[in-house]
Design a protein around this motif. Structure first.
Motif, short mmCIF file in Angstrom:
data_model
loop_
_atom_site.label_atom_id
_atom_site.label_comp_id
_atom_site.label_asym_id
_atom_site.label_seq_id
_atom_site.Cartn_x
_atom_site.Cartn_y
_atom_site.Cartn_z
N ASP B 85 -3.34 -2.15 -12.47
CA ASP B 85 -3.21 -3.56 -12.59
C ASP B 85 -4.44 -4.13 -11.88
O ASP B 85 -4.53 -3.97 -10.55
CB ASP B 85 -1.93 -3.94 -11.87
N ASP B 86 -5.39 -4.96 -12.46
CA ASP B 86 -6.44 -5.67 -11.99
C ASP B 86 -6.19 -6.48 -10.62
O ASP B 86 -7.08 -6.91 -9.86
CB ASP B 86 -7.06 -6.56 -13.02
N ARG B 87 -4.73 -6.95 -10.59
CA ARG B 87 -4.55 -7.94 -9.57
C ARG B 87 -4.16 -7.19 -8.14
O ARG B 87 -3.92 -7.95 -7.13
CB ARG B 87 -3.56 -8.60 -9.90
N LEU B 88 -4.22 -5.86 -8.16
CA LEU B 88 -3.90 -5.12 -6.77
C LEU B 88 -4.91 -5.32 -6.01
O LEU B 88 -6.34 -5.25 -6.33
CB LEU B 88 -3.50 -3.57 -7.29
N LEU B 89 -4.71 -5.32 -4.58
CA LEU B 89 -5.80 -5.25 -3.85
C LEU B 89 -5.79 -3.93 -2.80
O LEU B 89 -4.95 -3.57 -2.57
CB LEU B 89 -5.53 -6.38 -2.61
N GLY B 90 -6.98 -3.29 -3.31
CA GLY B 90 -7.00 -1.84 -2.70
C GLY B 90 -6.06 -0.88 -3.35
O GLY B 90 -5.54 -1.16 -4.20
N ASN B 91 -6.30 0.47 -2.61
CA ASN B 91 -5.53 1.39 -3.25
C ASN B 91 -3.99 1.45 -2.58
O ASN B 91 -4.06 1.72 -1.17
CB ASN B 91 -6.05 2.84 -2.98
N LEU B 92 -3.09 1.04 -3.45
CA LEU B 92 -1.76 1.11 -2.88
C LEU B 92 -1.19 2.48 -2.84
O LEU B 92 -1.43 3.32 -3.60
CB LEU B 92 -0.90 0.16 -3.61
N SER B 93 0.06 2.58 -2.06
CA SER B 93 0.54 3.84 -2.00
C SER B 93 2.03 3.79 -2.92
O SER B 93 2.61 2.48 -2.83
CB SER B 93 1.09 4.16 -0.47
N PRO B 94 2.63 4.76 -3.32
CA PRO B 94 3.91 4.34 -4.00
C PRO B 94 5.07 4.03 -3.00
O PRO B 94 5.73 3.14 -3.36
CB PRO B 94 4.26 5.87 -4.78
N ARG B 95 4.76 4.14 -1.76
CA ARG B 95 5.60 3.84 -0.69
C ARG B 95 5.78 2.28 -0.72
O ARG B 95 6.87 1.72 -0.51
CB ARG B 95 5.22 4.39 0.68
N LEU B 115 5.70 5.12 -12.82
CA LEU B 115 4.19 4.90 -12.23
C LEU B 115 3.24 5.34 -13.19
O LEU B 115 2.91 6.50 -13.27
CB LEU B 115 4.43 5.47 -10.92
N ASP B 116 2.39 4.26 -13.52
CA ASP B 116 1.40 4.37 -14.63
C ASP B 116 0.13 4.55 -13.70
O ASP B 116 0.03 4.03 -13.05
CB ASP B 116 1.50 3.16 -15.37
N GLU B 117 -0.64 5.57 -14.06
CA GLU B 117 -2.29 5.57 -13.76
C GLU B 117 -2.15 5.88 -12.28
O GLU B 117 -2.57 5.13 -11.44
CB GLU B 117 -2.94 4.29 -14.01
N VAL B 118 -1.31 6.96 -12.00
CA VAL B 118 -1.04 6.99 -10.58
C VAL B 118 -2.22 7.76 -9.71
O VAL B 118 -2.45 7.62 -8.59
CB VAL B 118 0.13 8.06 -10.43
N GLU B 119 -3.39 7.85 -10.51
CA GLU B 119 -4.64 8.60 -9.76
C GLU B 119 -5.23 7.31 -8.89
O GLU B 119 -6.31 7.86 -8.16
CB GLU B 119 -5.41 9.12 -10.81
N TYR B 120 -5.03 6.13 -9.38
CA TYR B 120 -5.39 5.08 -8.58
C TYR B 120 -4.59 4.80 -7.33
O TYR B 120 -4.96 3.77 -6.39
CB TYR B 120 -5.51 3.78 -9.44
N ALA B 121 -3.40 5.47 -6.85
CA ALA B 121 -2.50 5.31 -5.83
C ALA B 121 -3.01 6.16 -4.70
O ALA B 121 -3.50 7.01 -4.75
CB ALA B 121 -1.22 5.58 -6.25
N HIS B 122 -2.53 5.48 -3.43
CA HIS B 122 -3.20 6.45 -1.97
C HIS B 122 -1.92 7.26 -1.96
O HIS B 122 -0.91 6.70 -1.89
CB HIS B 122 -3.40 5.02 -1.27
#
Lengths: 395, 445
Positions: B85-95, B115-122
């Protein structure tokens, strides 16, 4: 044939001048043609400027061949009954370093009254002197009565075959068919002689009819076409795949194409896919061309006509999409079709030589009407090359 | 706070339980398997779905959300989130996503996170490991960068999540898509001409069928942009390899789909070191754009040999078309042959994980395209685009069958008749695609 220059001539019962600009709005030219068809005929010059009904200047028509063809399409589509080339003949005429178009009009008494079709109505006009006026009720009655006992060759057969075509159309509609139905019917029975192996070839090999491999047509190499049981359909000799069959041909020269509505949609939508309509119709005309060229017991008389009737049943609320020009394409917004079925006012009539030599052009004349009925314009018709008069789909 | 707002927005069924995500009606074959695992009470493992770009992972995920809601699962326990999602700031963790979810009552139902496109998650793998161990929730994840997904997840994922590869559509799936999933694929095939040729020309990436575009040129351009520019140049850049040369290798392997991989020969052709070639090839296989087929062998030693000289196939025949310059498959018999073989391999992979696939080749003179083994059943398969198989082809297939000791010999060919000639079953290509398991049956009813 050389033509005398129209300059200094006076407009009258048999002569009319139209300026080059009229090509941009051909309905005025069509009105003049219909007027002459319902009178004594005559000539209409396009590209001639008049002043006080006297031809005073010639206006060169660029790309006259294309303009002539375009005008020819409009004439075929908007005059009822659709005139043959003997009735309305268009010619490019070189006059004094310019090229103008001359339209020679020769009415067939039996076809009267001719009508000009617009989206919602028919206009009957007759040329009187240098003017066109609406035909009176008694004139129309007289013409209709005369057409009933006309002496034109094949007239009676033609009337009968149109009636029969309308019956076939009604029967198909009553059967609950929803989708495209194209019916080609020679005005008189032809005698088709074709071996069952050849029928199989036409239905199984794309190159036999010049249709596109993997295109939207009736050809499939994976299924044997079936012989039609005479009890099922009298004199039908072969049918392609599908149930009901996509294409069926008869030993009389009749051909039918039947495509269910859901097979005409874009994937995942309820919008009609323009290429599916165009290519299916063209495919059947190509089949007709091959059949009439190579598989008739005796050559058909050259004045044979073939009627083409196109119907789209159950299309209320549907739209005909424009063809996507890129993968980022979005649907163009046009209002949905308002009535249940898209039907022709009357079947279009094609000369046999036209079907033999220009099947794609004949198909174009039919599907063009469907496009217009759905609110589309000529620019929305993809892949029809007006120069070569063929459907050319890039790989 | 902003994360909670995004979650509220993309999970509208929390506030209005009757709302559903808008999804196409047709389900991929894989969907039922993932859904069954998801709703199985005794299955605590997470589901990780990976696959190449544009293959339909997000659609599948949203369809799972849709179907779970339709099954009556409490809407507030169904949580969808997109890490791209373009609105997210930085790499979030699923946590952080789990923490931002409103603590609404779900009637005791276990939350299910999509959880979609999880490779962008921290550090998604570390979190998932803990979450699965503690039975906090159920998870379904997708990711388009399989390289990243798999390398992160290989160690911690063992026993904690199932990896499922979503491949481009097989022919029956394509036919279902055409008819909105309402009819049996065989019936669709029997009713609509030209479907096989269009499938062969365009490939199995669902995105391109929806456009209705008939031009393989346009579709090919789009595939090249997606694959060459994004999947390779962008995703593989994270691995630190020379992505430009890796892309060249991919183009070569896609064009030569079905050829035996020989790193030394390729090193000469591409003017690179053989070890680099092997490294690039491994990374390309991890992107799911290429598939490996090992050589047949009975013993462990033979199997080792097979791994050294595998055949490499494009994951989808659409890639072969897109990356091969020149005429269409209808006019190029060589290209058509490669398309047939690549497509057959794609469909053999639908037979299941228990089916062992390989190719057979001895002393460079006797070979068969595929050997299929499923328990006690085994078949040796040759593929040809020809409409009439030659005696030589049949003879060589019989020779390969004799050498392998396999009685079931199947020639998949471009003709239309099912027949048996000199003990070889002639199976039309389209029949095989409609029913791949028929290769192990020896006939088609």
């Amino acid at each position: 044939m050389t033509r005398r220059s129209p300059l200094t001539l006076l407009e009258g019962q048999h002569l009319e001048f139209k300026c080059r600009e009229a090509l941009k709005k051909p309905t005025k030219i069509v009105r003049a043609i219909v007027g002459m068809l319902n009178a004594e005929g005559g000539s209409i010059w396009v590209g001639v400027e008049e002043s006080n009904e006297i031809a005073v200047a010639l206006e060169h028509i660029e790309k006259s061949v294309i303009e002539r063809r375009r005008l020819g399409d409009v004439i075929t589509e908007t005059i009822e009954p659709s005139p043959t080339q003997t009735e309305v003949k268009l010619t490019d005429v070189p006059v004094e370093d310019t090229v103008v178009i001359c339209i020679d009009v020769t009415p067939q008494i039996a076809h009267r009254p001719y009508a000009q079709l617009s989206r919602h109505r028919r206009s009957f006009v007759r040329r009187v002197g240098a003017r066109n006026r609406p035909m009176a009720r008694h004139e129309l009655e007289e013409d209709f009565r005369r057409s009933g006992d006309a002496t034109e060759p094949h007239h009676a057969e033609r009337i009968a075959v149109v009636k029969k075509i309308m019956e076939v159309r009604e029967k198909r509609r009553d059967s609950g068919h929803r989708g495209l139905f194209l019916h080609l019917q020679p005005h008189a029975e032809l005698s088709v002689k074709i071996h069952s192996d050849s029928i199989a070839g036409l239905f199984q090999q794309w190159d036999k009819t010049g249709n596109r491999e993997g295109g939207f047509n009736f050809v499939s190499p994976y299924v044997h076409p079936r012989k039609v049981d005479p009890r099922e359909s009298e004199r039908a000799i072969g049918a392609g795949w599908g149930d009901p069959p996509v294409a069926t041909l008869w030993d009389t020269g009749r051909l039918d194409l039947s495509i269910p509505l859901d097979r005409l949609f874009f994937t995942d939508t309820q919008e009609l896919h323009p290429l599916k309509i165009i290519e299916h119709i063209t495919a059947l005309f190509r089949l007709a061309s091959v059949l009439f060229k190579h598989h008739l017991r005796d050559p058909a008389p050259t004045d044979t006509h073939v009627f083409g009737d196109l119907s789209l049943f159950g299309v209320r609320g549907r739209t005909l999409s424009s063809y996507p020009q890129s993968l980022e394409w979005v649907y163009a917004q046009i209002p949905p079709f308002e009535t249940e079925d898209m039907l022709l006012g009357a079947p279009l009539r094609f000369g046999l030589p036209d079907i033999l030599e220009h099947p794609d052009r004949c198909a174009f004349q039919l599907y063009r009407i469907a496009f217009h009925r759905f609110g589309r314009e000529d620019v929305d018709i993809p892949f029809y090359d007006r120069a070569s008069e063929t459907l050319v789909i890039p790989e | 706070m902003y994360l909670a707002a995004i979650l509220e927005e993309i999970n509208p069924w929390w506030r209005t339980p009757s709302l559903r995500p808008v999804v196409p009606p047709v389900r991929r074959q894989l969907q039922s398997t993932v859904f069954e695992r998801l709703v199985a009470k005794d299955n605590r493992r997470a589901q990780v779905i990976f696959g190449p770009r544009q293959v339909g992972k997000t659609v599948l995920l949203l369809q799972l959300v849709h179907d779970l809601l339709e099954s009556g699962y409490p809407p507030e326990a169904v949580i969808y989130f997109d890490f791209s999602d373009d609105r997210l700031l930085g790499n979030l963790s699923p946590r952080e996503v789990v923490a931002a979810r409103p603590k609404a009552s779900a009637g005791g139902a276990q939350p299910v996170f999509f959880l979609d496109e999880v490779e962008y998650a921290h550090s998604w793998d570390r979190y998932l490991k803990q979450a699965v161990d503690q039975h906090r929730a159920k998870f379904v994840l997708t990711g388009s960068s399989a390289v990243h997904l798999r390398s992160r997840g290989r160690e911690s994922g063992l026993g904690r999540w199932d990896e499922t590869l979503l491949e481009p559509m097989c022919f029956p799936e394509y036919l279902s898509l055409l008819e909105g999933g309402n009819k049996d694929p065989e019936r669709v095939f029997a009713q609509e001409p030209g479907t096989l040729e269009r499938y062969l020309t365009i490939g199995g990436f669902p995105e391109h069928f929806k456009t209705g575009i008939e031009s393989s040129v346009l579709v090919g351009r789009r595939l090249r942009e997606d694959i060459a520019e994004r999947a390779i140049m962008r995703d593989l850049a994270r691995t630190g390899i020379d992505v430009t040369r890796a892309k060249d290798l991919f183009v070569y392997l896609a064009q030569e789909s079905g050829s035996i991989f020989d790193a030394r020969k390729l090193a000469d052709t591409l003017q690179a070191d053989a070890r680099s070639i092997r490294q690039w090839q491994n990374h390309l296989v991890d992107t799911c754009l290429l598939r490996v087929l090992g050589r047949y062998g009975k013993g462990a030693r033979s199997k080792m040999g097979g791994r050294q000289r595998p055949k490499i196939y494009a994951a989808d025949h659409g890639l072969v078309n897109a990356f091969t310059p020149g005429p269409s498959p209808a006019r190029d018999p060589d290209l058509r042959g490669r398309l047939y073989e690549t497509t057959v391999y794609r469909h053999l992979r639908t037979l299941g994980e228990d089916v062992d696939l390989s190719y057979f080749r001895v002393k460079d003179d006797l070979e068969a395209d595929f050997v299929v083994q499923a328990g006690t059943q085994a078949a040796v398969i040759e593929v040809t685009a020809g409409r009439a198989p030659t005696r030589r082809k049949i003879g060589r297939l019989n020779a390969a069958g004799d050498r392998l000791g396999m009685d079931l010999r199947v020639l998949i060919y471009g003709g239309v008749e099912i027949a048996t000639v000199s003990g070889v079953h002639l199976l039309p290509f389209h029949r095989f695609l409609l029913r791949p398991q028929s290769v192990l049956e020896g006939y088609v009813s």
